[in-house]
Design a protein around this motif. Sequence first.
Motif, PDB file in Angstrom:
ATOM      1  N   UNK A 147      -2.110   4.838  19.279  1.00  0.00           N
ATOM      2  CA  UNK A 147      -1.374   5.987  18.750  1.00  0.00           C
ATOM      3  C   UNK A 147      -0.028   5.508  18.194  1.00  0.00           C
ATOM      4  N   UNK A 148       0.520   6.264  17.257  1.00  0.00           N
ATOM      5  CA  UNK A 148       1.689   5.806  16.496  1.00  0.00           C
ATOM      6  C   UNK A 148       2.799   5.227  17.374  1.00  0.00           C
ATOM      7  N   UNK A 149       3.149   5.928  18.448  1.00  0.00           N
ATOM      8  CA  UNK A 149       4.293   5.491  19.257  1.00  0.00           C
ATOM      9  C   UNK A 149       3.999   4.243  20.094  1.00  0.00           C
ATOM     10  N   UNK A 150       2.722   3.870  20.164  1.00  0.00           N
ATOM     11  CA  UNK A 150       2.375   2.674  20.946  1.00  0.00           C
ATOM     12  C   UNK A 150       1.907   1.504  20.087  1.00  0.00           C
ATOM     13  N   UNK A 151       2.012   1.665  18.766  1.00  0.00           N
ATOM     14  CA  UNK A 151       1.472   0.634  17.878  1.00  0.00           C
ATOM     15  C   UNK A 151       2.253  -0.682  17.945  1.00  0.00           C
ATOM     16  N   UNK A 152       3.538  -0.608  18.246  1.00  0.00           N
ATOM     17  CA  UNK A 152       4.362  -1.820  18.227  1.00  0.00           C
ATOM     18  C   UNK A 152       4.642  -2.269  16.797  1.00  0.00           C
ATOM     19  N   UNK A 153       5.497  -1.525  16.134  1.00  0.00           N
ATOM     20  CA  UNK A 153       5.836  -1.822  14.727  1.00  0.00           C
ATOM     21  C   UNK A 153       6.472  -3.205  14.635  1.00  0.00           C
ATOM     22  N   UNK A 154       5.966  -4.060  13.767  1.00  0.00           N
ATOM     23  CA  UNK A 154       6.528  -5.404  13.624  1.00  0.00           C
ATOM     24  C   UNK A 154       7.339  -5.541  12.340  1.00  0.00           C
ATOM     25  N   UNK A 155       6.819  -4.981  11.259  1.00  0.00           N
ATOM     26  CA  UNK A 155       7.444  -5.144   9.946  1.00  0.00           C
ATOM     27  C   UNK A 155       6.713  -4.250   8.965  1.00  0.00           C
ATOM     28  N   UNK A 156       7.261  -4.129   7.759  1.00  0.00           N
ATOM     29  CA  UNK A 156       6.546  -3.388   6.711  1.00  0.00           C
ATOM     30  C   UNK A 156       6.902  -3.956   5.349  1.00  0.00           C
ATOM     31  N   UNK A 157       5.891  -4.024   4.483  1.00  0.00           N
ATOM     32  CA  UNK A 157       6.162  -4.417   3.104  1.00  0.00           C
ATOM     33  C   UNK A 157       7.023  -3.338   2.460  1.00  0.00           C
ATOM     34  N   UNK A 158       7.764  -3.750   1.432  1.00  0.00           N
ATOM     35  CA  UNK A 158       8.581  -2.780   0.712  1.00  0.00           C
ATOM     36  C   UNK A 158       7.708  -2.141  -0.363  1.00  0.00           C
ATOM     37  N   UNK A 159       7.562  -0.816  -0.298  1.00  0.00           N
ATOM     38  CA  UNK A 159       6.650  -0.171  -1.248  1.00  0.00           C
ATOM     39  C   UNK A 159       7.353   0.922  -2.061  1.00  0.00           C
ATOM     40  N   UNK A 160       6.845   1.114  -3.269  1.00  0.00           N
ATOM     41  CA  UNK A 160       7.367   2.145  -4.168  1.00  0.00           C
ATOM     42  C   UNK A 160       6.209   2.917  -4.765  1.00  0.00           C
ATOM     43  N   UNK A 161       6.459   4.192  -4.999  1.00  0.00           N
ATOM     44  CA  UNK A 161       5.419   5.033  -5.554  1.00  0.00           C
ATOM     45  C   UNK A 161       5.957   5.778  -6.771  1.00  0.00           C
ATOM     46  N   UNK A 162       5.226   5.671  -7.868  1.00  0.00           N
ATOM     47  CA  UNK A 162       5.593   6.403  -9.081  1.00  0.00           C
ATOM     48  C   UNK A 162       4.430   7.303  -9.449  1.00  0.00           C
ATOM     49  N   UNK A 163       4.725   8.592  -9.551  1.00  0.00           N
ATOM     50  CA  UNK A 163       3.680   9.567  -9.789  1.00  0.00           C
ATOM     51  C   UNK A 163       4.054  10.384 -11.023  1.00  0.00           C
ATOM     52  N   UNK A 164       3.108  10.560 -11.935  1.00  0.00           N
ATOM     53  CA  UNK A 164       3.404  11.311 -13.163  1.00  0.00           C
ATOM     54  C   UNK A 164       3.973  12.691 -12.849  1.00  0.00           C
ATOM     55  N   UNK A 223      -2.959   9.387 -11.164  1.00  0.00           N
ATOM     56  CA  UNK A 223      -1.867   9.581 -12.113  1.00  0.00           C
ATOM     57  C   UNK A 223      -0.624   8.783 -11.769  1.00  0.00           C
ATOM     58  N   UNK A 224      -0.772   7.767 -10.955  1.00  0.00           N
ATOM     59  CA  UNK A 224       0.430   7.030 -10.583  1.00  0.00           C
ATOM     60  C   UNK A 224       0.177   5.560 -10.284  1.00  0.00           C
ATOM     61  N   UNK A 225       1.268   4.924  -9.930  1.00  0.00           N
ATOM     62  CA  UNK A 225       1.226   3.501  -9.613  1.00  0.00           C
ATOM     63  C   UNK A 225       1.967   3.268  -8.311  1.00  0.00           C
ATOM     64  N   UNK A 226       1.576   2.223  -7.606  1.00  0.00           N
ATOM     65  CA  UNK A 226       2.465   1.779  -6.553  1.00  0.00           C
ATOM     66  C   UNK A 226       2.824   0.325  -6.769  1.00  0.00           C
ATOM     67  N   UNK A 227       3.998  -0.019  -6.271  1.00  0.00           N
ATOM     68  CA  UNK A 227       4.495  -1.381  -6.402  1.00  0.00           C
ATOM     69  C   UNK A 227       4.811  -1.849  -4.987  1.00  0.00           C
ATOM     70  N   UNK A 228       4.266  -3.000  -4.602  1.00  0.00           N
ATOM     71  CA  UNK A 228       4.495  -3.539  -3.267  1.00  0.00           C
ATOM     72  C   UNK A 228       5.192  -4.886  -3.395  1.00  0.00           C
ATOM     73  N   UNK A 229       6.278  -5.057  -2.646  1.00  0.00           N
ATOM     74  CA  UNK A 229       6.916  -6.378  -2.591  1.00  0.00           C
ATOM     75  C   UNK A 229       6.472  -7.056  -1.295  1.00  0.00           C
ATOM     76  N   UNK A 230       5.632  -8.071  -1.426  1.00  0.00           N
ATOM     77  CA  UNK A 230       5.200  -8.847  -0.265  1.00  0.00           C
ATOM     78  C   UNK A 230       6.186  -9.993  -0.080  1.00  0.00           C
ATOM     79  N   UNK A 231       7.341  -9.672   0.437  1.00  0.00           N
ATOM     80  CA  UNK A 231       8.353 -10.717   0.560  1.00  0.00           C
ATOM     81  C   UNK A 231       8.989 -10.654   1.934  1.00  0.00           C
ATOM     82  N   UNK A 232       9.169 -11.807   2.532  1.00  0.00           N
ATOM     83  CA  UNK A 232       9.774 -11.860   3.868  1.00  0.00           C
ATOM     84  C   UNK A 232      11.146 -11.214   3.893  1.00  0.00           C
ATOM     85  N   UNK A 233      11.826 -11.256   2.748  1.00  0.00           N
ATOM     86  CA  UNK A 233      13.187 -10.727   2.689  1.00  0.00           C
ATOM     87  C   UNK A 233      13.277  -9.257   3.078  1.00  0.00           C
TER      88      UNK A 233
END
Length: 408
Positions: free
Chosen positions: A85-102, A182-192
Amino acid sequence: MSAQADKSAAFLKKVFRNFYQDNAHMVSPPPQPEAREFGYWSLDRWEMVRHLSFKSAEEVRAEIARVVPLHVYRSAAYYQYPSAPMEEKGWLAADLIFDIDADHLNLPCVSQHTYRICTVHGLLDADAKTCPRCGSAAKEVDWVCDKCLSAARSETRRLVEILVEELGVEEESLMVGFSGNRGYHVVAYSEDYLALDSLARKDLVGYLMCVGLSPALLGLPGRRTGRGRPRLELLPRPVLTEAGWRGRIVRRIYSILQKSDAAKELSKYMNILDEVRAAWSEEPDWTIAPYGFWAILVEMAIGQEALKIDPVVTTDIHRLLRMSGTLNGKTGLLAKKVPLESIEDFDPLTECVVLPRDSRVRVRVAYSPGFRLGGEEFDEILEPRSLELPVFAAAYLIARGLATIESS
Ligand SMILES: [Zn+2]
Ligand SMILES: [Zn+2]
């Protein structure tokens, strides 16, 4: 669901199944699939199934081919226990994501292609709540046109450019994907960026969307702030080649000035427009026009430069996003990765058509605007009628809710 809708869902499931059986290799799970949460919209249960995890990309592909979902999602985050469940997942990190929708681009066409229909009696008035002939509730259907798609594409290209040139994101770390609708997403797979929390991501969004941008702090003429107006000759000169926000705004002012229809907001200054335009073609200069003129232009420029991304998507570090290489259940088109160098030429309405072209099925279309898809043109259908269409086009209209299957 009605019997008709059931038959249509069964048709989509059949064509989606055939696709995944032959093309499981196209399904493209993100790096480190074992640390991701996966989810899908189930065609059988007609609900979202979340908190799934798999040991490998192969397992992900096999499950999709087995379940045949309408939509498939994966987390931007990496978790210790992705299926907890969400609160027990143990979040480690997340890619930086962007969403562009018409839908977020304030395009005038969007309201013109939001339709209300009765599945039996066809197109209704734009404000109809029910069908006047049978009383059933009007169904709202969103369409997407070429203008929507090209606006979303150029906004995506602009986002990539700014990420690379202003924020120093490495080009090789970026993945651009068309959503299949109708849209795009952009993901930055970067350690930064992996460890950035929600607040830090919000700051980034603020920068990209020009939230709270103060012209005065950038040495630009802006609306009065109570401290009086700085004298134009004391402001740093506008330089077209300058990097960062200031340069971008100056360049945008330049391009607004070049357009002959730039004048609506500037109608008060009609008499000097030609002169300013000519002067800026030689050398940009503030002092050749009154302060108020520039204040309007700076505001217009900021409005146009602000990126129209969805702030919620970027700041939500538990977000699921559509997985590349899967079918979008709203269109039957493939959610597809787009190589950075070909964003400009990318045409989703041909390149994302992956369902069969050579077999045809009979559908009943309630209404359809004219459209092009998969290299074919389809005429507008004003009155409900039955006709045969190639599978990819039938799936497109059915998934959008404009048609139902009659035979398959
Ligand atoms: Zn009706
Ligand atoms: Zn449109």
